[in-house]
Design a protein around this motif. Structure first.
Motif, PDB file in Angstrom:
ATOM      1  N   LEU A 618      46.932   5.535 -32.731  1.00 40.88           N
ATOM      2  CA  LEU A 618      48.113   6.111 -33.425  1.00 40.88           C
ATOM      3  C   LEU A 618      49.329   6.453 -32.499  1.00 40.88           C
ATOM      4  O   LEU A 618      50.646   5.847 -32.703  1.00 40.88           O
ATOM      5  N   THR A 619      49.226   6.914 -31.266  1.00 43.80           N
ATOM      6  CA  THR A 619      50.184   7.221 -30.216  1.00 43.80           C
ATOM      7  C   THR A 619      50.668   5.770 -29.917  1.00 43.80           C
ATOM      8  O   THR A 619      52.069   5.536 -29.645  1.00 43.80           O
ATOM      9  N   ALA A 620      49.794   4.950 -29.572  1.00 46.44           N
ATOM     10  CA  ALA A 620      50.193   3.454 -29.098  1.00 46.44           C
ATOM     11  C   ALA A 620      51.038   2.708 -30.347  1.00 46.44           C
ATOM     12  O   ALA A 620      52.051   2.180 -29.847  1.00 46.44           O
ATOM     13  N   ILE A 621      50.540   3.094 -31.282  1.00 44.22           N
ATOM     14  CA  ILE A 621      51.373   2.408 -32.556  1.00 44.22           C
ATOM     15  C   ILE A 621      52.828   3.038 -32.637  1.00 44.22           C
ATOM     16  O   ILE A 621      53.883   2.164 -32.513  1.00 44.22           O
ATOM     17  N   THR A 622      52.877   4.258 -32.414  1.00 43.23           N
ATOM     18  CA  THR A 622      54.341   4.961 -32.245  1.00 43.23           C
ATOM     19  C   THR A 622      55.085   4.386 -31.247  1.00 43.23           C
ATOM     20  O   THR A 622      56.426   4.108 -31.503  1.00 43.23           O
ATOM     21  N   ASN A 623      54.469   4.396 -30.033  1.00 45.03           N
ATOM     22  CA  ASN A 623      55.375   3.651 -28.886  1.00 45.03           C
ATOM     23  C   ASN A 623      55.849   2.488 -29.065  1.00 45.03           C
ATOM     24  O   ASN A 623      56.884   2.094 -29.015  1.00 45.03           O
ATOM     25  N   TYR A 624      54.939   1.547 -29.703  1.00 50.13           N
ATOM     26  CA  TYR A 624      55.264   0.117 -29.753  1.00 50.13           C
ATOM     27  C   TYR A 624      56.497   0.177 -30.721  1.00 50.13           C
ATOM     28  O   TYR A 624      57.412  -0.663 -30.862  1.00 50.13           O
ATOM     29  N   CYS A 625      56.308   0.891 -31.783  1.00 48.30           N
ATOM     30  CA  CYS A 625      57.249   0.771 -33.179  1.00 48.30           C
ATOM     31  C   CYS A 625      58.704   1.341 -32.496  1.00 48.30           C
ATOM     32  O   CYS A 625      59.702   0.696 -32.665  1.00 48.30           O
ATOM     33  N   ASN A 626      58.797   2.441 -31.687  1.00 49.62           N
ATOM     34  CA  ASN A 626      59.882   2.854 -31.329  1.00 49.62           C
ATOM     35  C   ASN A 626      60.580   2.009 -30.166  1.00 49.62           C
ATOM     36  O   ASN A 626      61.936   1.848 -30.373  1.00 49.62           O
ATOM     37  N   GLY A 627      59.771   1.355 -29.524  1.00 52.17           N
ATOM     38  CA  GLY A 627      60.341   0.669 -28.598  1.00 52.17           C
ATOM     39  C   GLY A 627      61.166  -0.827 -29.263  1.00 52.17           C
ATOM     40  O   GLY A 627      61.813  -1.029 -28.627  1.00 52.17           O
ATOM     41  N   VAL A 629      62.182  -0.910 -32.133  1.00 56.16           N
ATOM     42  CA  VAL A 629      63.345  -0.232 -32.884  1.00 56.16           C
ATOM     43  C   VAL A 629      64.460  -0.210 -32.158  1.00 56.16           C
ATOM     44  O   VAL A 629      65.590  -0.832 -32.379  1.00 56.16           O
ATOM     45  N   SER A 630      64.304   0.515 -31.024  1.00 51.44           N
ATOM     46  CA  SER A 630      65.323   0.541 -29.788  1.00 51.44           C
ATOM     47  C   SER A 630      66.123  -0.850 -29.495  1.00 51.44           C
ATOM     48  O   SER A 630      67.047  -0.948 -29.256  1.00 51.44           O
ATOM     49  N   ARG A 631      64.881  -1.818 -29.139  1.00 50.37           N
ATOM     50  CA  ARG A 631      65.473  -2.892 -28.532  1.00 50.37           C
ATOM     51  C   ARG A 631      66.024  -3.717 -29.690  1.00 50.37           C
ATOM     52  O   ARG A 631      66.978  -4.583 -29.379  1.00 50.37           O
ATOM     53  N   VAL A 632      65.677  -3.628 -30.923  1.00 52.05           N
ATOM     54  CA  VAL A 632      66.203  -4.571 -31.961  1.00 52.05           C
ATOM     55  C   VAL A 632      67.804  -4.012 -32.141  1.00 52.05           C
ATOM     56  O   VAL A 632      68.693  -4.753 -32.539  1.00 52.05           O
ATOM     57  N   LYS A 633      68.049  -2.429 -32.055  1.00 53.18           N
ATOM     58  CA  LYS A 633      69.014  -2.240 -32.505  1.00 53.18           C
ATOM     59  C   LYS A 633      70.217  -2.553 -31.203  1.00 53.18           C
ATOM     60  O   LYS A 633      71.367  -2.851 -31.310  1.00 53.18           O
ATOM     61  N   ALA A 634      69.630  -2.337 -29.981  1.00 55.25           N
ATOM     62  CA  ALA A 634      70.216  -2.941 -28.946  1.00 55.25           C
ATOM     63  C   ALA A 634      70.410  -4.501 -28.856  1.00 55.25           C
ATOM     64  O   ALA A 634      71.105  -5.024 -27.922  1.00 55.25           O
ATOM     65  N   ASP A 635      69.776  -5.198 -29.744  1.00 58.90           N
ATOM     66  CA  ASP A 635      69.849  -6.699 -29.838  1.00 58.90           C
ATOM     67  C   ASP A 635      69.552  -7.272 -28.435  1.00 58.90           C
ATOM     68  O   ASP A 635      70.097  -8.048 -27.882  1.00 58.90           O
ATOM     69  N   ILE A 637      65.902  -7.667 -27.617  1.00 60.36           N
ATOM     70  CA  ILE A 637      64.611  -8.675 -27.594  1.00 60.36           C
ATOM     71  C   ILE A 637      64.440  -9.813 -28.387  1.00 60.36           C
ATOM     72  O   ILE A 637      65.352 -10.087 -29.225  1.00 60.36           O
ATOM     73  N   ARG A 638      63.705 -10.507 -27.712  1.00 60.97           N
ATOM     74  CA  ARG A 638      63.662 -11.782 -28.220  1.00 60.97           C
ATOM     75  C   ARG A 638      62.390 -11.904 -29.279  1.00 60.97           C
ATOM     76  O   ARG A 638      61.561 -10.965 -29.479  1.00 60.97           O
ATOM     77  N   THR A 639      62.529 -13.050 -29.907  1.00 68.04           N
ATOM     78  CA  THR A 639      61.429 -13.161 -30.760  1.00 68.04           C
ATOM     79  C   THR A 639      60.174 -13.499 -30.106  1.00 68.04           C
ATOM     80  O   THR A 639      58.854 -12.616 -31.017  1.00 68.04           O
ATOM     81  N   GLU A 640      59.903 -13.924 -28.970  1.00 65.41           N
ATOM     82  CA  GLU A 640      58.550 -14.004 -28.598  1.00 65.41           C
ATOM     83  C   GLU A 640      57.855 -12.391 -28.107  1.00 65.41           C
ATOM     84  O   GLU A 640      56.853 -12.039 -28.412  1.00 65.41           O
ATOM     85  N   ASP A 641      59.023 -11.740 -27.545  1.00 63.24           N
ATOM     86  CA  ASP A 641      58.566 -10.262 -27.338  1.00 63.24           C
ATOM     87  C   ASP A 641      58.187  -9.331 -28.330  1.00 63.24           C
ATOM     88  O   ASP A 641      57.375  -8.563 -28.662  1.00 63.24           O
ATOM     89  N   LEU A 642      59.093  -9.760 -29.423  1.00 62.04           N
ATOM     90  CA  LEU A 642      58.768  -8.918 -30.931  1.00 62.04           C
ATOM     91  C   LEU A 642      57.428  -9.231 -31.341  1.00 62.04           C
ATOM     92  O   LEU A 642      56.582  -8.559 -31.812  1.00 62.04           O
ATOM     93  N   LEU A 643      56.801 -10.359 -31.406  1.00 62.29           N
ATOM     94  CA  LEU A 643      55.584 -10.905 -31.849  1.00 62.29           C
ATOM     95  C   LEU A 643      54.493 -10.440 -30.925  1.00 62.29           C
ATOM     96  O   LEU A 643      53.514  -9.719 -31.549  1.00 62.29           O
ATOM     97  N   VAL A 644      54.713 -10.247 -29.703  1.00 59.68           N
ATOM     98  CA  VAL A 644      53.781  -9.733 -28.865  1.00 59.68           C
ATOM     99  C   VAL A 644      53.466  -8.203 -29.283  1.00 59.68           C
ATOM    100  O   VAL A 644      52.507  -7.675 -29.342  1.00 59.68           O
ATOM    101  N   ALA A 645      54.810  -7.627 -29.290  1.00 58.18           N
ATOM    102  CA  ALA A 645      54.684  -6.129 -29.866  1.00 58.18           C
ATOM    103  C   ALA A 645      53.907  -5.779 -30.956  1.00 58.18           C
ATOM    104  O   ALA A 645      53.325  -5.076 -31.332  1.00 58.18           O
ATOM    105  N   LEU A 646      54.183  -6.575 -32.110  1.00 55.25           N
ATOM    106  CA  LEU A 646      53.680  -6.831 -33.237  1.00 55.25           C
ATOM    107  C   LEU A 646      52.251  -6.894 -33.300  1.00 55.25           C
ATOM    108  O   LEU A 646      51.272  -6.139 -34.052  1.00 55.25           O
ATOM    109  N   GLU A 647      51.861  -7.830 -32.480  1.00 57.30           N
ATOM    110  CA  GLU A 647      50.242  -8.030 -32.172  1.00 57.30           C
ATOM    111  C   GLU A 647      49.546  -6.875 -31.794  1.00 57.30           C
ATOM    112  O   GLU A 647      48.500  -6.676 -32.385  1.00 57.30           O
ATOM    113  N   LYS A 648      50.182  -6.320 -30.647  1.00 58.55           N
ATOM    114  CA  LYS A 648      49.547  -4.967 -29.950  1.00 58.55           C
ATOM    115  C   LYS A 648      49.634  -3.935 -31.210  1.00 58.55           C
ATOM    116  O   LYS A 648      48.641  -3.090 -30.967  1.00 58.55           O
ATOM    117  N   THR A 649      50.642  -3.861 -31.900  1.00 56.55           N
ATOM    118  CA  THR A 649      50.440  -2.500 -32.768  1.00 56.55           C
ATOM    119  C   THR A 649      49.428  -2.995 -33.857  1.00 56.55           C
ATOM    120  O   THR A 649      48.819  -2.134 -34.138  1.00 56.55           O
TER     121      THR A 649
END
Length: 850
Positions: A618-627, A629-635, A637-649
Motif C-alpha cells: 500500500l505504501t508503494a502504491i501511494t508513493n508511485y501515485c504521488n510521484g 501526479v507530481s510529474r504529470v503536473k510538472a509535465d 513525465i514521458r508516456t513510457e515512464d508513466l506505463l512503467v510506474a502504472l505497471e509497478k503500481t
C-alpha cells in the motif's frame, strides 16, 4: 589250583541262577503264553536252520568266486612276466648295439646286418631305426623285408619317426630319452600300416654328448601272440589296453556284429617295464551257480517254508481254541462287570412278581442288600409307606404289560428312610426257548436330573425376563420359512409381530424390504444350500439402518444360528441410536465452529503481522501515485515512464490482493469436504500464510517435499490449518526463548512413510531448534483448554489432533536431544494413503527467510 576249581564253581552257580530265574519267569506266565512260547520254539529252530543253509551256500559261492579271481590274477601276472622278460632281453641287446654305434665299433653295413639278424629272432619287433640328434634317419631295417630304408622323403610322412615340436608319441619318447639319458618307452600309436605299436628309444651318448637314438618298434599284437603262454590264453582272455581304456589287441577275437559279454572278473597290470600307458588285462567269467539259481537252495527253502506253514497252522489252531476259551471267560466277566459297574439299577421278577435278581447298582441306590430283596413279594421294602396303593397299582400295570414306553416316574425309599426320584423302564424277560419268564425293570436316579431341569426352567425364565427388559429389539427369523421365531418386548413395541420389521432391519442381508412372509422367505432361500456350521460361525459387521416409518436410526448386529429344532435362523439385535447420532451431529457442528474460530484466532494473533505485510504494497502504491501526479503536473513525465510506474503500481496492488484473498480463503467458513489434494500445494499455501508471522519474528523456514507423492484424499483447508498452527507455535517458541540467529530456523518435511503398524502414509513434520517441551507437558498437550502460553486458550493442538484423527491419521510430539541436553522439538502427523514402501527419488525445496 584254587583258581582252577573256583572258575567251574562260579560257572555252575551262574547256570543255577539262570535256571532258577527262568523257572520263576516261566511259572509267572499264563498257560496261553506258555503254549505260545512252546510253539515259537520249533518255528525259531526252522528259521535258524534256513539261515544256516543260506549262509553255507553264500560262503561256498564266495570261496569259488575268490578262487576264480585268483586264477585270473595268476594267469595275468604270468603273461606280464613273459612279456617283460622279452622286453628286458631286447632292451639289453639294443643297449649293446647302441654302445657299439657310439664307440664306432660297427659301421652302417654291420649295423644293418646285426639288426636284420636281431629282427629275425624277435618277431615282435617291426622296425629298428638309427636316428641322429637332428632326428635324421641314418639307417633302418624293417621286419617285413629285412632291407634297409634310406629314403629321406619318407621320413617326413612316417609316424614312426620323431618330428620336432609335433607332440607325437615318437617325438615324446625321443625328447625324454635325450633329457633323461636312459631307454624310454613311447606311448602306443598307429604306424603307417595301421598296426598298433610302441617304441623304445635307446639314447646314443658319446663324448660330445647326445648324438641320437636307436629306435626299436614293437607290435602290440605280436607281443601278445608270441609271449602269452598258450595255456594261459586257453584259460582266460588276455587283452592290451591303452591309457584311455581302449582295447588295442586281445587273445580272443569277438564275433562281428555282437557285443561281447562284460567280464565279471578283471585284473590289470602294466605291460612295459617303464610305464608308457599300456595295461595288460586278464579277464574271467564266473561259472558258479548263483544262490538264487541253486536247486538245492530252493528245495531247502521250500521244505523250511512248508515246516513253517505247518507250525503256523498248528499255532493258529491253538490260538482259535484259546480265543474260544477267552471268549467264554470274557463273556462271563463282561456280564459280571456290566452288572457290577452299571449305574442303572436292574431288577428281575418272575410272573408272580417275586424278585429273582438285583444288580449291585440297585442295591446301592436303595441301600438294601441282595438278601433283603431277592425272594420278596409286594409290598417291597423300597416302597414308601405312604405310597403302597400307588405303587401296587403301578406294579399291576407293569405285570399286565401296559407300562408306557417312556417309563414311569416313582418315589423310592432308601433303607435309611430317605426318598429319591427314580424313573423305571419295564421290558419282558424271555428265556432261551422264547417264552416269557418274567419282567426286567431298569431304574435310574433322576433326582439330580430333575433338579437340573428345574434350574434350566428357572434360568430360561430369567433369560426371557432379561431379553424382555432390553431397550434393544431382539428378533430371530427362520431363513427357510421366513417365520418369526422369537421377538422381545422392544421389537413387538416397534414392529409388532410382523416379520417384515426383521427384513427392514436386515436390509441387504435379507433381500428387498417387505412385510410378507413369502417375500422374506424368498429373499433368504438362497442361503438354504450353504453349510449351517459355516454360517453360524461367521458374524457380520454392525450396520446403521434408518427406518423411515418410525423416523429412527438403529445399530443392527446380525448373525446366523441353529434354532432348537435344527432350522437355520438369523438373529438381529437392533439398538436405537437416534439420540446418539443427533448428539454426534451437534458435536460435528461444534467442531466445525471450533475450526473456524481457531482460524479466526490465528488470523487475529497475526493481525499486526498482516497489517505490516499489507503496509508495504500500500505504501508503494501511494508513493508511485504521488510521484506520477507530481510529474504529470510538472509535465516532466514521458508516456513510457508513466506505463512503467502504472505497471509497478498494479503489481503492488495485485500483491496486496493476493494476501487478502489468501487470508479470506483461510478464514472463510465452509463445509468440510475431502477432495484429491497435492501435498505440495498445501505446504505452499501454509508457508505463504506463515511467512508473514515468521518474518515478523525473524525466523527462517526450510521446506522439503518429496517428489511423486500420491494425492491425498483430505480437506486441504483443515490440513493447512494444522500445518500453520504447528509453524506458528514453533516460531513463538523460538522467539520467546530469545535464541541466537543460528538457531532461529524451522524445518518442514513431507515424506512418505511405511510402518508395519500403520501401513503406508504421508508424514508432515515440523522441527524447530527451540527449548523443547517438559515431559509433563507432552503428556497433556492435546487436552482441551490446556496451554503453556499465558494468553493461550488451549484449543489449538486439541483441534489439530481432532482434525488429523478425523482423517484416520496420528499426531505426535517429541523432544530432540544432543546427549542429555534438549536441542529442539518435532511435531509430526501422518495421513494414511495406499502406497508400497516409498523411496523418495527427489524433492521440491520451498524456502523462506525473514
Amino acid at each position: 589250583m584254587q583258581l582252577s576249581f573256583s572258575v567251574p564253581t562260579a560257572l555252575r552257580e551262574f547256570g543255577l541262577l539262570l535256571k532258577r530265574r527262568y523257572a520263576t519267569w516261566w511259572r509267572r506266565q499264563s498257560p496261553a503264553r506258555q503254549d505260545r512260547f512252546a510253539t515259537l520254539g520249533p518255528l525259531i529252530s526252522v528259521m535258524l536252520f534256513l539261515a544256516a543253509i543260506i549262509a553255507a551256500f553264500w560262503y561256498l559261492r564266495n570261496e569259488e568266486n575268490e578262487r576264480e579271481a585268483e586264477a585270473v590274477k595268476r594267469d595275468t601276472e604270468i603273461a606280464q612276466q613273459q612279456i617283460r622278460l622279452r622286453l628286458i632281453e631286447n632292451q639289453e641287446q639294443l643297449v649293446r648295439i647302441a654302445r657299439e654305434l657310439v664307440t664306432r665299433s660297427i659301421d652302417t653295413q654291420e649295423f644293418i646286418a646285426q639288426t636284420a639278424s636281431f629282427t629275425r629272432e624277435s618277431p615282435e619287433i617291426t622296425q629298428i631305426t638309427w636316428v641322429n640328434a637332428r632326428r635324421e634317419r641314418k639307417a633302418s631295417i624293417t621286419a617285413s623285408s629285412f632291407h634297409p630304408e634310406t629314403d629321406p622323403i619318407s621320413d617326413k610322412r612316417d609316424p614312426s619317426m620323431p618330428v620336432a615340436d609335433s607332440g607325437a608319441p615318437s617325438e615324446i619318447a625321443f625328447t625324454n630319452a635325450k633329457e633323461r639319458r636312459q631307454p624310454i618307452y613311447s606311448p602306443p600309436f598307429t604306424d603307417a600300416s595301421g598296426a598298433n605299436v610302441f617304441q623304445i628309444h635307446v639314447p646314443l651318448l658319446d663324448r660330445s654328448g647326445f648324438s641320437g637314438t636307436l629306435i626299436a618298434e614293437y607290435s602290440v599284437e605280436a607281443l601278445l601272440r608270441y609271449y602269452v603262454p598258450s595255456e594261459v590264453s586257453a584259460r582266460h582272455p588276455v587283452a592290451v589296453l591303452d591309457a584311455s581304456d581302449q582295447v588295442l589287441t586281445s587273445t580272443v577275437t569277438p564275433m562281428p556284429g555282437q557285443v561281447p559279454r562284460r567280464p565279471s572278473i578283471l585284473h590289470e597290470v602294466p605291460l612295459a617295464p617303464a610305464v608308457n600307458g599300456l595295461v595288460l588285462r586278464g579277464q574271467g567269467y564266473r561259472t558258479s551257480i548263483g544262490l538264487i539259481s541253486n536247486t538245492l537252495f530252493w528245495m531247502v527253502l521250500s521244505l523250511s517254508g512248508l515246516t513253517v506253514w505247518m507250525l503256523l497252522g498248528t499255532w493258529r489252531h491253538m490260538r482259535r481254541r484259546l480265543q474260544m476259551q477267552n471268549a467264554l471267560v470274557s463273556e462271563t466277566n463282561f456280564r459280571r462287570a456290566m452288572e457290577n459297574s452299571m449305574l442303572t439299577g436292574m431288577r428281575a421278577m418272575d410272573m408272580d412278581a417275586r424278585i429273582t435278581y438285583v444288580n449291585p447298582a440297585f442295591c446301592a441306590m436303595t441301600g438294601f442288600s441282595e438278601n433283603d430283596l431277592i425272594g420278596r413279594r409286594p409290598p417291597f421294602p423300597h416302597w414308601p409307606r405312604d405310597r403302597f396303593e400307588e405303587n401296587a397299582r403301578l406294579l399291576q400295570q407293569e405285570l399286565q404289560g401296559r407300562s408306557p414306553a417312556g417309563g414311569i416316574e416313582v418315589k423310592v425309599m432308601r433303607k435309611d428312610g430317605s426318598l429319591f426320584d427314580a424313573r423305571m423302564y419295564v421290558s419282558p424277560l424271555i428265556d432261551p426257548k422264547g417264552a416269557q419268564s418274567g419282567w426286567m425293570t431298569s431304574m435310574t436316579n433322576i433326582t439330580e436330573a430333575k433338579r437340573v431341569r428345574d434350574q434350566l426352567s428357572a434360568s430360561h425364565e430369567r433369560f426371557t425376563t432379561v431379553l424382555e427388559g432390553l431397550d434393544a429389539a431382539v428378533s430371530v427369523l427362520s431363513v427357510q420359512q421366513g417365520e418369526l421365531l422369537f421377538a422381545n418386548r422392544s421389537y413387538r413395541l416397534w414392529f409388532g409381530a410382523d416379520p417384515g420389521g426383521h427384513a427392514l432391519l436386515a436390509g441387504s442381508q435379507m433381500g428387498e424390504t417387505g412385510g410378507s412372509k413369502g417375500d422374506a422367505g424368498e429373499a433368504v432361500d438362497s442361503l438354504s444350500g450353504l453349510p449351517t456350521q459355516e454360517l453360524t460361525e461367521v458374524g457380520s459387521d454392525p450396520r446403521e439402518v434408518f427406518i423411515e416409518a418410525l423416523g429412527m436410526w438403529f445399530d443392527v448386529r446380525a448373525r446366523y444360528l441353529q434354532w432348537t429344532d435344527g432350522r437355520l435362523a438369523q438373529m438381529l439385535i437392533a439398538t436405537d441410536i437416534t439420540a446418539r447420532l443427533r448428539a454426534e451431529a451437534v458435536a460435528a457442528q461444534q467442531a466445525e465452529k471450533a475450526q473456524v474460530t481457531s482460524r479466526l484466532m490465528t488470523m487475529g494473533e497475526m493481525a499486526s503481522s498482516v497489517a505490516h505485510e499489507l503496509n508495504q504494497p500500500l505504501t508503494a502504491i501511494t508513493n508511485y501515485c504521488n510521484g506520477m501526479v507530481s510529474r504529470v503536473k510538472a509535465d516532466t513525465i514521458r508516456t513510457e515512464d508513466l506505463l512503467v510506474a502504472l505497471e509497478k503500481t498494479a503489481k503492488q496492488a495485485q500483491r496486496a490482493g493476493q494476501i487478502i484473498h489468501r487470508i479470506r480463503a483461510f478464514v472463510k467458513r465452509s463445509e468440510p469436504q475431502r477432495q484429491p489434494s497435492a501435498a505440495t500445494q498445501i505446504v505452499e499455501d501454509a508457508v505463504e500464510l506463515a511467512g508473514i508471522e515468521l518474518r515478523r519474528r525473524n525466523v527462517a523456514i526450510h521446506s522439503y517435499v518429496a517428489q511423486r507423492l500420491p494425492m491425498l484424499m483430505v480437506d486441504p483447508i483443515l490440513i493447512e490449518q494444522v500445518v500453520l498452527n504447528l509453524l506458528k507455535n514453533a516460531a513463538e517458541a523460538i522467539d520467546n526463548a530469545n535464541l541466537p540467529a543460528s538457531r532461529r530456523h524451522i524445518e518442514l518435511r513431507v515424506v512418505p512413510r511405511h510402518t508395519p503398524e500403520e501401513g503406508g502414509g504421508i508424514e508432515f513434520s515440523v522441527t524447530d531448534m527451540g527449548p523443547g517441551l517438559p515431559e509433563e507437558v507432552i503428556s497433556r498437550l492435546y487436552e482441551a483448554f490446556f496451554s503453556t502460553k499465558a494468553d493461550g486458550l488451549g484449543i489449538g493442538l486439541s483441534l489439530c489432533r481432532s482434525i488429523i484423527e478425523s482423517h484416520r491419521g496420528r499426531i505426535r510430539a517429541q523432544n530432540l536431544y544432543n546427549g542429555p541436553a534438549v536441542v529442539g522439538c518435532r511435531f509430526s502427523f501422518t495421513i494414511p494413503v495406499d502406497i508400497p514402501r516409498p523411496e523418495p527419488a527427489g524433492a521440491v525445496n520451498i524456502s523462506a527467510t525473514p
